[in-house]
Design a protein around this motif. Sequence first.
Motif, PDB file in Angstrom:
ATOM      1  N   UNK A  31       5.404  -2.140  -7.454  1.00 40.17           N
ATOM      2  CA  UNK A  31       4.280  -1.302  -7.856  1.00 40.17           C
ATOM      3  C   UNK A  31       3.011  -1.753  -7.146  1.00 40.17           C
ATOM      4  N   UNK A  32       2.787  -3.051  -7.104  1.00 40.22           N
ATOM      5  CA  UNK A  32       1.600  -3.588  -6.438  1.00 40.22           C
ATOM      6  C   UNK A  32       1.618  -3.236  -4.950  1.00 40.22           C
ATOM      7  N   UNK A  33       2.788  -3.347  -4.303  1.00 37.71           N
ATOM      8  CA  UNK A  33       2.926  -2.990  -2.891  1.00 37.71           C
ATOM      9  C   UNK A  33       2.624  -1.509  -2.677  1.00 37.71           C
ATOM     10  N   UNK A  34       3.160  -0.659  -3.557  1.00 39.67           N
ATOM     11  CA  UNK A  34       2.939   0.781  -3.426  1.00 39.67           C
ATOM     12  C   UNK A  34       1.469   1.145  -3.635  1.00 39.67           C
ATOM     13  N   UNK A  35       0.811   0.470  -4.564  1.00 40.22           N
ATOM     14  CA  UNK A  35      -0.611   0.725  -4.793  1.00 40.22           C
ATOM     15  C   UNK A  35      -1.434   0.328  -3.570  1.00 40.22           C
ATOM     16  N   UNK A  36      -1.070  -0.793  -2.940  1.00 41.61           N
ATOM     17  CA  UNK A  36      -1.771  -1.234  -1.728  1.00 41.61           C
ATOM     18  C   UNK A  36      -1.542  -0.235  -0.591  1.00 41.61           C
ATOM     19  N   UNK A  37      -0.298   0.192  -0.418  1.00 38.90           N
ATOM     20  CA  UNK A  37       0.028   1.163   0.624  1.00 38.90           C
ATOM     21  C   UNK A  37      -0.708   2.483   0.374  1.00 38.90           C
ATOM     22  N   UNK A  39      -3.561   2.911  -1.143  1.00 43.56           N
ATOM     23  CA  UNK A  39      -4.972   2.729  -0.810  1.00 43.56           C
ATOM     24  C   UNK A  39      -5.188   2.800   0.706  1.00 43.56           C
ATOM     25  N   UNK A  40      -4.276   2.191   1.466  1.00 42.83           N
ATOM     26  CA  UNK A  40      -4.377   2.236   2.926  1.00 42.83           C
ATOM     27  C   UNK A  40      -4.221   3.656   3.441  1.00 42.83           C
ATOM     28  N   UNK A  41      -3.279   4.410   2.878  1.00 39.25           N
ATOM     29  CA  UNK A  41      -3.073   5.791   3.299  1.00 39.25           C
ATOM     30  C   UNK A  41      -4.281   6.670   2.961  1.00 39.25           C
ATOM     31  N   UNK A  42      -4.887   6.435   1.806  1.00 40.27           N
ATOM     32  CA  UNK A  42      -6.088   7.186   1.437  1.00 40.27           C
ATOM     33  C   UNK A  42      -7.216   6.912   2.417  1.00 40.27           C
ATOM     34  N   UNK A  43      -7.340   5.657   2.848  1.00 39.78           N
ATOM     35  CA  UNK A  43      -8.381   5.303   3.816  1.00 39.78           C
ATOM     36  C   UNK A  43      -8.115   5.999   5.151  1.00 39.78           C
ATOM     37  N   UNK A  44      -6.853   5.982   5.594  1.00 37.47           N
ATOM     38  CA  UNK A  44      -6.503   6.661   6.846  1.00 37.47           C
ATOM     39  C   UNK A  44      -6.795   8.156   6.762  1.00 37.47           C
ATOM     40  N   UNK A  45      -6.465   8.764   5.637  1.00 41.05           N
ATOM     41  CA  UNK A  45      -6.731  10.188   5.455  1.00 41.05           C
ATOM     42  C   UNK A  45      -8.231  10.468   5.501  1.00 41.05           C
ATOM     43  N   UNK A  46      -9.013   9.650   4.825  1.00 44.48           N
ATOM     44  CA  UNK A  46     -10.461   9.835   4.825  1.00 44.48           C
ATOM     45  C   UNK A  46     -11.017   9.707   6.240  1.00 44.48           C
TER      46      UNK A  46
END
Length: 63
Positions: A31-37, A39-46
Motif C-alpha cells: 500500500x505504501x509503495x502504491x501510494x508513493x507511485x 504521488x509520482x504519477x500525479x506529479x508527472x500528469x501535472x
Amino acid sequence: MSVDEDGISQATFSRYKKQFGGMSVKEAQRLRELEKENAELKKLLADQLLKARALEIALEKNV
C-alpha cells in the motif's frame, strides 16, 4: 499526550491500527509503495498538463 515505551503516542497508534489493522505487513508495505507511485504519477500528469497548456498559449499567440 502519552507516549509509550516505543516512542509512539496513543493517538498515532490508534490511527495506524485503524488504517492498517486488518493488513499483513506485506500488504501495508505494498500500500505504501502504491501510494508513493500514485504521488509520482500525479506529479508527472501535472507536469504534462502544464506543458500542454504552455503550448496552447504559445500557439494562440502565433495565430
